[in-house]
Write a protein that holds these residues in place. Structure first.
Motif, PDB file in Angstrom:
ATOM      1  N   SER A   1       2.587 -11.636  -5.330  1.00 38.82           N
ATOM      2  CA  SER A   1       1.554 -12.063  -4.398  1.00 38.82           C
ATOM      3  C   SER A   1       1.953 -11.733  -2.959  1.00 38.82           C
ATOM      4  O   SER A   1       1.138 -11.262  -2.166  1.00 38.82           O
ATOM      5  CB  SER A   1       1.307 -13.559  -4.569  1.00 38.82           C
ATOM      6  N   ILE A   2       3.233 -11.960  -2.635  1.00 38.57           N
ATOM      7  CA  ILE A   2       3.702 -11.646  -1.279  1.00 38.57           C
ATOM      8  C   ILE A   2       3.624 -10.137  -1.029  1.00 38.57           C
ATOM      9  O   ILE A   2       3.124  -9.682   0.005  1.00 38.57           O
ATOM     10  CB  ILE A   2       5.143 -12.159  -1.091  1.00 38.57           C
ATOM     11  N   ALA A   3       4.074  -9.353  -2.002  1.00 35.47           N
ATOM     12  CA  ALA A   3       4.019  -7.904  -1.855  1.00 35.47           C
ATOM     13  C   ALA A   3       2.583  -7.436  -1.700  1.00 35.47           C
ATOM     14  O   ALA A   3       2.270  -6.563  -0.884  1.00 35.47           O
ATOM     15  CB  ALA A   3       4.658  -7.229  -3.075  1.00 35.47           C
ATOM     16  N   PHE A   4       1.685  -8.081  -2.451  1.00 33.05           N
ATOM     17  CA  PHE A   4       0.283  -7.706  -2.364  1.00 33.05           C
ATOM     18  C   PHE A   4      -0.267  -8.016  -0.971  1.00 33.05           C
ATOM     19  O   PHE A   4      -1.029  -7.229  -0.396  1.00 33.05           O
ATOM     20  CB  PHE A   4      -0.520  -8.451  -3.436  1.00 33.05           C
ATOM     21  N   GLY A   5       0.137  -9.168  -0.435  1.00 34.78           N
ATOM     22  CA  GLY A   5      -0.299  -9.536   0.907  1.00 34.78           C
ATOM     23  C   GLY A   5       0.103  -8.497   1.940  1.00 34.78           C
ATOM     24  O   GLY A   5      -0.680  -8.153   2.831  1.00 34.78           O
ATOM     25  N   GLU A   6       1.325  -7.957   1.787  1.00 32.10           N
ATOM     26  CA  GLU A   6       1.771  -6.929   2.736  1.00 32.10           C
ATOM     27  C   GLU A   6       0.898  -5.677   2.642  1.00 32.10           C
ATOM     28  O   GLU A   6       0.539  -5.074   3.662  1.00 32.10           O
ATOM     29  CB  GLU A   6       3.235  -6.569   2.456  1.00 32.10           C
ATOM     30  N   ARG A   7       0.575  -5.305   1.410  1.00 32.96           N
ATOM     31  CA  ARG A   7      -0.291  -4.123   1.249  1.00 32.96           C
ATOM     32  C   ARG A   7      -1.644  -4.359   1.898  1.00 32.96           C
ATOM     33  O   ARG A   7      -2.198  -3.489   2.565  1.00 32.96           O
ATOM     34  CB  ARG A   7      -0.512  -3.829  -0.228  1.00 32.96           C
ATOM     35  N   LEU A   8      -2.179  -5.582   1.687  1.00 35.79           N
ATOM     36  CA  LEU A   8      -3.467  -5.931   2.275  1.00 35.79           C
ATOM     37  C   LEU A   8      -3.442  -5.754   3.783  1.00 35.79           C
ATOM     38  O   LEU A   8      -4.345  -5.175   4.371  1.00 35.79           O
ATOM     39  CB  LEU A   8      -3.796  -7.390   1.956  1.00 35.79           C
ATOM     40  N   ARG A   9      -2.378  -6.257   4.414  1.00 38.43           N
ATOM     41  CA  ARG A   9      -2.262  -6.227   5.870  1.00 38.43           C
ATOM     42  C   ARG A   9      -2.328  -4.802   6.404  1.00 38.43           C
ATOM     43  O   ARG A   9      -2.756  -4.563   7.525  1.00 38.43           O
ATOM     44  CB  ARG A   9      -0.956  -6.884   6.328  1.00 38.43           C
ATOM     45  N   SER A  10      -1.884  -3.835   5.580  1.00 38.83           N
ATOM     46  CA  SER A  10      -1.856  -2.462   6.077  1.00 38.83           C
ATOM     47  C   SER A  10      -3.223  -1.788   5.987  1.00 38.83           C
ATOM     48  O   SER A  10      -3.432  -0.732   6.563  1.00 38.83           O
ATOM     49  CB  SER A  10      -0.837  -1.638   5.296  1.00 38.83           C
ATOM     50  N   LEU A  11      -4.171  -2.401   5.261  1.00 38.13           N
ATOM     51  CA  LEU A  11      -5.450  -1.728   5.031  1.00 38.13           C
ATOM     52  C   LEU A  11      -6.242  -1.458   6.310  1.00 38.13           C
ATOM     53  O   LEU A  11      -6.753  -0.355   6.489  1.00 38.13           O
ATOM     54  CB  LEU A  11      -6.298  -2.516   4.026  1.00 38.13           C
ATOM     55  N   PRO A  12      -6.377  -2.437   7.235  1.00 35.51           N
ATOM     56  CA  PRO A  12      -7.150  -2.157   8.441  1.00 35.51           C
ATOM     57  C   PRO A  12      -6.641  -0.940   9.194  1.00 35.51           C
ATOM     58  O   PRO A  12      -7.430  -0.192   9.773  1.00 35.51           O
ATOM     59  CB  PRO A  12      -6.985  -3.436   9.267  1.00 35.51           C
TER      60      PRO A  12
END
Lengths: 252, 694
Positions: free
Chosen positions: A183-194
């Motif tokens: 979940s934490i790793a996924f959150g980091e990926r999410l943050r990079s999307l914008p």
């Protein structure tokens, strides 16, 4: 910042039950917006209504300044508004690579006829490579969905949406079933999307994820918006705590 | 006005039969998820048993060669009551045996596997009846009192009223039993959720078996009741299952009331249309009463389809495995070469049988594309073939269009029909779609193929042999029959079509099709336009089937509509499915091994003199293969590899080369490396070996 999505008084009712009650919501370009609420709050109906699955909804939706009203799901997707599913819904008979290709390619009638005879050049290669590396799927591209772990399947679902180079992705509980590290790793990926020009509407139960990555959060209860704000404001909003968070221990 | 009423009452006869058979179909479907195409055949066989008991007192068992005729009364006719009871018990036992032997092993199989098994049973029973009872139709003495009743100035046989009464009683009893008794509740529970039912102590298998037996009893009963109304012969009785399926479909394979009502209504509409034909002479005089009800079923089902279908339409639907053609061009070249060798090696009737195999492959390829790749079941495929054949006959015979153009144009003209029959697929799914397309095939049969102007009536229509640049490509050349040139032409065309289908499978279009097959909803959400894609598949499939029809016409020289009867589509789907509908190799195996006039069956006939038992063997083989290979023979043979890959392996073993890398994957990885210098975390760990070398 430019306005990406503008939802005005969206309303969905099944018979006498109002599932989404005049919800208004905006997303700007480059934003990650959270949508939270207890089970049955209307989150899924909201996504369905936005993406064209529920045609006879009330209110209106503007996406990049054009209306999405009365568009079918495939037309909404072609405008650049993609969604992922709570239950993943990958194409089981296709490899992960092919799953991404289906989203990235967009054959025309002529190219479909040409496909019968001449091998066509692979299309959308850049988009697929980008989506795959962003979701860390490069090593499993030639596997089938059922050979992957649940976490990887979830990521593949996200990658499939990303491979279409969307402007906005609606993610329906992408972290459900992931363990804490995932979940934490996924959150980091999410943050990079914008940074890649993709905005996100994140619907999830994982409060740490939502409070951690979102710029703004909408709280839904019984089909109505009961709170809007930054993660800090939401943490301290009395009504939200009462309806959903159930106490101050979330901060801990 | 009274004449119209008379035809309404007369229609109750056929309507009752449809209703009774339809009720049995609903029972079977509700309890086992099987759409039993053999239901009419069981009624037919029971009817023969009854008739034989009544006339000679001989009990006929459903097999051949082994002793099958048991004289019970020493040649005397048997009385009504014992004959009735024996026949009903007979039907029950037959149903039970079929359930235990065929359907129970398939309870959890894919719906199409069940369909194939039931087609096998149907072929077996029909062929056995032909051998044991002959094809001449029998008429029998009435069972129900049929004294004329006078009502409102008309006289009509009273048995129609009794029949309709029986239908209503049976429907009401079923309705009450399944709504209010424990048994009915258990049946509904296990239909809804098999695991859940098992958890609360209901055995779904036992429940299914009981229901199956009740349905078989109904089938035997309806078989007996029909004999006085319709003269008895193996084929037309078996065909009663088509309108019965229509009635059951209107009842959504769930409702007894709707099914019974729809069955009666179908009979009345047919009867009334016969009357209307005499009043309005501008109406088409051929096939209207047979065809119109199916057109009505087609339209109502399409318009009224709900988004979610009945059992087996969504959750329990298992897709057959797909092939992955790795080297289409190489495989095509090898196949062509092997084909030419076989053509030269074989002579006479076996060479002709090989040609039939090639043509069947073409027809099966149309199903691989439509049902294998896109998951749309079509039971109208032989109608496409037939229309293709007749159009070619018109184009090349009457209009004199030369060879390659007439074949292509003929197949193109089948495309609109394909799209038309594909329209229901936009709203109807799974096995319901199978029944709807079967209704379409029945309508085509009655309205199009019976049209003398189009199909040349019983004599059929002749097709001039193909020739190009003055070279005769026809199947006979002077005294030579069949010619190698014709075989080579078949091979060129069919191998090319196979190549195209293989190409399609690995192309962007193929991926979209498989995406739609896997998950329509998700496909729409990534931007695929599902409806046009399905119609595209139907159009392409109809085109390929149309080419197959043209080739068939060239082979036969004279085409007649009997080749394209309703059940031939069922057989083609069944053999393709059993051979492996998700693979090109499946079409090849279906053509070579399973086609009834194909190479393997003809070879068997030559060596073992199967001859008259051919259909029986085919039926048993079909049922057994369906039970043993739920994924199709081709999948079991090939595993995940294809023919060409095996060849490549062999070549690599002899001449070692660099290991092949899948082209697209490599392209993706290269592009990824070139354009997006990825973050260290995502870079695959460098292998130790490479470090050592570097």
């Amino acid at each position: 910042m430019t306005r990406l999505l503008d939802v005005n008084d969206l309303r969905v009712s099944y018979g006498a039950v109002v599932a989404v009650n005049d919800v208004s919501l905006t997303i700007d370009e480059g934003e990650i917006v959270g949508l939270i609420g207890p089970n049955g709050a209307g989150k899924s109906s909201f996504i369905d209504a936005l993406t064209g699955a529920i045609r006879n909804r009330g209110g209106n939706v503007q996406f990049e300044g054009r209306t999405l009203d009365r568009l079918a799901p495939h037309a909404v997707a072609r405008r650049g508004l993609l969604r992922t599913f709570q239950s993943v819904e990958l194409f089981d008979d296709l490899t992960i690579l092919e799953n991404l290709q289906v989203a990235a390619e967009q054959p025309t009638f002529l190219s479909m006829l040409r496909d019968l005879v001449v091998p066509s050049k692979p299309k959308g290669v850049d988009d697929i490579a980008w989506a795959s590396s962003l979701c860390d799927l490069d090593d499993v591209l030639d596997r089938f969905p059922q050979e992957l772990s649940h976490g990887q399947r979830k990521l593949a679902g996200v990658a499939r949406a990303l491979a279409k180079r969307p402007r906005l992705v609606l993610m329906d509980e992408p972290a459900a079933g992931l363990d804490t590290d995932e979940s934490i790793a996924f959150g980091e990926r999410l943050r990079s999307l914008p940074g890649h020009g993709v905005s996100v509407l994140l619907v999830d139960h994982d409060m740490e994820l939502v409070l951690g990555v979102c710029d703004r959060i909408f709280v839904l209860d019984f089909g109505s918006v009961i709170g809007v704000g930054t993660p800090d404001e939401i943490r301290n909003d009395e009504r939200v705590i009462e309806a959903y968070l159930g106490g101050h221990d979330v901060e801990a | 006005m009274s004449a119209f009423l008379l035809f309404v009452l007369l229609g109750l006869g056929a309507g009752s039969v449809y209703a009774l058979l339809g009720l049995g179909l609903v029972l079977k479907y509700r309890s086992t998820g099987v759409i039993d195409f053999a239901h009419g055949a069981i009624a037919m066989y029971s009817a023969y048993v009854f008739v034989n008991l009544r006339s000679t007192g001989v009990l006929e068992l459903p097999w051949i060669v082994l002793p099958h005729a048991i004289p019970l009364t020493g040649g005397q006719p048997m009385d009504l009551a014992p004959a009735l009871i024996i026949t009903l018990v007979y039907g029950t036992v037959l149903g039970l045996l079929l359930f235990l032997g065929v359907y129970r092993p398939l309870l959890r199989a894919a719906p199409l596997t069940k369909v194939c098994a039931s087609v096998g049973v149907m072929l077996y029973l029909e062929a056995t009846a032909v051998l044991n009872f002959g094809t001449t139709s029998l008429a029998t003495s009435p069972i129900l009192p049929s004294d004329p009743i006078r009502l409102a100035g008309i006289a009509f046989p009273s048995d129609r009223v009794y029949l309709a009464g029986i239908v209503i009683v049976v429907a009401v009893v079923l309705l009450v039993v399944y709504r209010f008794t424990k048994f009915g509740l258990a049946t509904r529970a296990s239909a809804e959720n098999e695991t859940g039912a098992a958890l609360i102590g209901i055995s779904p298998t036992a429940i299914a078996g009981r229901n199956w037996v009740i349905a078989s009893l109904l089938a035997a009963g309806s078989g007996i009741l029909i004999t006085p109304i319709s003269s008895l012969d193996p084929t037309s009785y078996t065909l009663f299952v088509v309108p019965a399926l229509g009635a059951a479909l209107i009842g959504r394979f769930q409702s007894f009331g709707w099914t019974a009502g729809a069955g009666l209504a179908l009979g009345i509409v047919q009867s009334e249309l016969i009357k209307l034909q005499t009043v309005f002479t501008w109406l088409p005089q051929q096939g209207l009463s047979d065809g119109a009800p199916f057109v009505i079923i087609l339209i109502t089902m399409t318009l009224s389809a709900r988004r979610l279908g009945a059992r087996g339409d969504s959750g329990t639907w298992k897709n057959p495995k797909l092939g992955r053609p790795s080297r289409p061009l190489l495989t095509s070249i090898i196949t062509f070469a092997v084909g030419v060798v076989i053509l030269v090696a074989l002579q006479g009737s076996l060479r002709a049988a090989f040609m039939s195999s090639i043509i069947t492959m073409c027809i099966c390829l149309s199903l691989v594309l439509l049902s294998g790749f896109v998951g749309q079941v079509s039971l109208a495929q032989m109608s496409f073939v037939g229309v293709g054949a007749f159009i070619l006959s018109h184009l090349s015979g009457d209009l004199g269009i030369p060879f390659p153009f007439s074949l292509i144009l003929g197949a193109l003209l089948v495309v609109p029909l394909g799209i038309l029959i594909g329209l229901p697929a936009l709203r109807v799914r799974g096995v319901s779609l199978a029944v709807v397309t079967l209704a379409a095939a029945a309508a085509m049969d009655a309205l199009v193929f019976s049209n003398v102007g189009f199909s040349g009536g019983l004599g059929g229509r002749s097709v001039p042999p193909p020739s190009i640049f003055g070279i005769n490509l026809g199947i006979s050349d002077g005294k030579v029959y069949p010619t190698i040139t014709f075989g080579v032409m078949l091979l060129v065309i069919v191998v090319f079509i196979g190549y195209c289908v293989a190409r399609l499978r690995t192309s962007a279009t193929g991926r979209m099709m498989i995406a739609v097959r896997s998950n329509e909803r998700a496909a729409a959400y990534v931007g695929i336009r599902v409806a046009p894609l399905k119609l595209f598949a139907f159009a392409l499939s109809a085109f390929i089937a149309g080419i197959g029809g043209g080739l068939l016409a060239y082979q036969q020289g004279t085409v007649s509509s009997s080749s394209f009867a309703v059940f031939s589509s069922l057989t083609v789907l069944a053999i393709t499915y059993v051979a492996g509908i998700g693979r090109i190799a499946g079409a090849v195996i279906a053509g070579l091994m399973f086609a009834s006039d194909g190479l393997f069956v003809s070879f068997l006939d030559k060596v073992l003199h199967v001859g008259q038992y051919q259909m029986i063997v085919a039926g048993i083989a079909l049922a057994i293969t369906a039970i043993a290979n739920p994924n199709g023979v081709a999948s079991e043979l090939a595993g995940e590899k294809g023919l060409a890959l095996r060849f490549v392996r062999l070549r690599d073993r002899i001449f070692p080369q660099k290991p092949p890398v899948a082209g697209t994957l490599r392209a993706v990885n290269l592009a990824a490396a070139a354009r997006h210098p990825v973050t260290p975390a995502v870079v695959p760990p460098v292998k130790e070996k490479e470090v050592a070398h570097g």
